[in-house]
Design a protein around this motif. Structure first.
Motif, PDB file in Angstrom:
ATOM      1  N   GLN A 132       0.833  -1.201   0.000  1.00 35.53           N
ATOM      2  CA  GLN A 132       0.000   0.000   0.000  1.00 35.53           C
ATOM      3  C   GLN A 132       0.871   1.256   0.000  1.00 35.53           C
ATOM      4  O   GLN A 132       0.618   2.201  -0.749  1.00 35.53           O
ATOM      5  N   LYS A 136       1.154   4.336  -2.783  1.00 38.12           N
ATOM      6  CA  LYS A 136       0.793   5.708  -2.413  1.00 38.12           C
ATOM      7  C   LYS A 136       1.946   6.686  -2.642  1.00 38.12           C
ATOM      8  O   LYS A 136       1.724   7.852  -2.990  1.00 38.12           O
ATOM      9  N   ASP A 206      -5.190  12.954  -1.968  1.00 36.84           N
ATOM     10  CA  ASP A 206      -5.792  11.667  -2.350  1.00 36.84           C
ATOM     11  C   ASP A 206      -6.004  10.760  -1.141  1.00 36.84           C
ATOM     12  O   ASP A 206      -6.751   9.778  -1.216  1.00 36.84           O
ATOM     13  N   ASN A 207      -5.327  11.075  -0.034  1.00 36.86           N
ATOM     14  CA  ASN A 207      -5.426  10.257   1.180  1.00 36.86           C
ATOM     15  C   ASN A 207      -5.917  11.074   2.372  1.00 36.86           C
ATOM     16  O   ASN A 207      -5.647  10.732   3.521  1.00 36.86           O
ATOM     17  N   SER A 210      -7.948   9.588   5.751  1.00 37.95           N
ATOM     18  CA  SER A 210      -7.403   8.614   6.708  1.00 37.95           C
ATOM     19  C   SER A 210      -6.069   9.095   7.248  1.00 37.95           C
ATOM     20  O   SER A 210      -5.560  10.149   6.841  1.00 37.95           O
ATOM     21  N   TRP A 212      -3.330   8.140   6.499  1.00 36.54           N
ATOM     22  CA  TRP A 212      -2.319   8.193   5.457  1.00 36.54           C
ATOM     23  C   TRP A 212      -2.041   9.624   5.006  1.00 36.54           C
ATOM     24  O   TRP A 212      -0.919   9.958   4.627  1.00 36.54           O
ATOM     25  N   GLY A 213      -3.063  10.468   5.006  1.00 35.88           N
ATOM     26  CA  GLY A 213      -2.878  11.844   4.554  1.00 35.88           C
ATOM     27  C   GLY A 213      -1.799  12.576   5.334  1.00 35.88           C
ATOM     28  O   GLY A 213      -0.790  13.012   4.760  1.00 35.88           O
TER      29      GLY A 213
END
Length: 390
Positions: A132, A136, A206-207, A210, A212-213
């Motif tokens: 993942q 990303k 794009d993230n 969550s 991840w951003g």
């Protein structure tokens, strides 16, 4: 134009906290094989993406190209560096609880005074989360490839320009700068930075819903400015409340020290004497604390101007104190000898820059005779303006 990109590779590890009380963890075993690392090389596992000077949480020693790291991790991603001690070098992984197998190549590269290990051919087995992360962060790696391609395409004219500049041949330098080849190189650079800003921002947006951003924002950018408040505001409430969301929020909307007592100093001078605010401010109306490093070009360029300020104001109650964030004591000592600093100078032992929330250097803080912060993270011009006013 300066781009706030971390060029270094990163490693992501999984850890989770149950509420605010204690961490709930599960065991992980990292079996590593890295060809190119000599026996006895120490491998450190260091927390990352905190924009702080973190200490290793686990270590291993390479034997026959292999190493074994054991730890406890959980489910919410945490970024870590898998880093070689002594001669620098690091690579990135995304781990999850269980048995992980890592293979890679390490090549010693760099100049004689700045050698480091470059990791390639990284393969991670046993972690779907690693896949993942790779997907990303792919746009950033594509940018790295484009940057290298541009450098190679314009290498000849850039080399000639640098040689003319070093030789102080103004006639030749003017000729090169006006040439089509140089203009193409500058156009390529401008286009690259525009594309980089768009692509990197898109990785975060794009993230944005969550963890991840904010994690990717901390991964990609080496520092943050007030302009990044817009990026932070675009994150979802859940992303902002995540572990990395809180770190990002503190960096973008920092709570400063103005009007408060100066933070701690965990630093020593060449003789091994500890830095103490009480001693340093004694007999002085103001103390200017300057964070710098031997490798920081803007820091080194500012030293002549700092020396002039010192000469103009030391008899009027000004003391200057330099705090180096160099990782290697030898680099700091060499730079000190070259610069011949006429004021107290210390090497940060790892906690000072963190305590003062230093994101980028040079960073300057002005303290009054009580040791309270008067100005923080300001330019030398702002310091001079303040000194003239008082």
């Amino acid at each position: 134009m300066k781009l706030k990109i971390k060029i270094s590779l990163l490693l992501i590890l999984f850890t989770v906290c149950a509420g605010q009380a204690k961490a709930v963890s599960l065991p992980v075993t990292i079996n590593g094989t890295v060809k190119g690392l000599p026996d006895g090389t120490r491998i450190d596992l260091v927390p990352g993406a905190t924009h702080a000077n973190e200490q290793p949480v686990a270590t291993a020693v390479v034997s026959n190209g292999n190493f074994l790291l054991k730890g406890a991790i959980a489910t919410e991603p945490r970024l870590y560096y898998l880093r070689t001690a002594g001669i620098g070098g690091q690579t990135s992984l995304v781990l999850q609880p269980g048995k992980i197998v890592v293979t890679a190549m390490a090549k010693l590269t760099g100049s004689a005074e700045n050698k480091y290990y470059e990791f390639t051919d990284l393969v991670v087995k046993g972690s779907e989360a690693n896949n993942q992360y790779v997907k990303k962060i792919a746009p950033k790696n594509e940018l790295n490839a484009l940057y290298i391609a541009n450098q190679e395409a314009n290498k000849e004219v850039v080399t000639r320009r640098n040689q003319a500049y070093a030789a102080k041949d103004t006639t030749l330098l003017k000729s090169i700068i006006e040439s089509p080849a140089w203009k193409k190189a500058m156009a390529d650079e401008s286009q690259f930075f525009k594309q980089a800003q768009r692509n990197l921002r898109k990785i975060v947006t794009d993230n944005k819903d969550s963890f991840w951003g904010p994690l990717l924002a901390l991964d990609i950018y080496s520092y943050f400015t007030p302009e990044d408040k817009i990026m932070y505001a675009e994150l979802s409430p859940a992303a902002q409340k995540s572990y990395y969301g809180k770190i990002l929020g503190d960096l973008i909307n920092p709570v400063g020290f103005k009007g408060q007592q100066a933070p701690l100093l965990n630093a020593k001078n060449e003789a091994g004497q500890a830095a103490e605010i009480g001693v340093l401010k004694k007999g002085h109306q103001y103390v200017l604390v300057d964070f710098w490093a031997s490798w920081c070009v803007p820091c080194r360029k500012s030293i002549p101007a700092l020396k002039k300020v010192y000469a103009d104001y030391r008899d009027k109650g000004l003391q200057i104190v330099s705090i180096s964030i160099d990782k290697k004591e030898g680099d700091w000592l060499k730079a000190q000898q070259e610069e011949k600093l006429p004021w107290p100078s210390f090497l940060d032992h790892g906690a000072t820059a963190n305590a003062w929330k230093v994101q980028a250097i040079p960073a300057m803080f002005l303290l009054d005779e009580q040791g309270k912060v008067v100005l923080e993270n300001m330019s030398l011009e702002e310091v001079i303006t303040k000194l003239k006013a008082i």
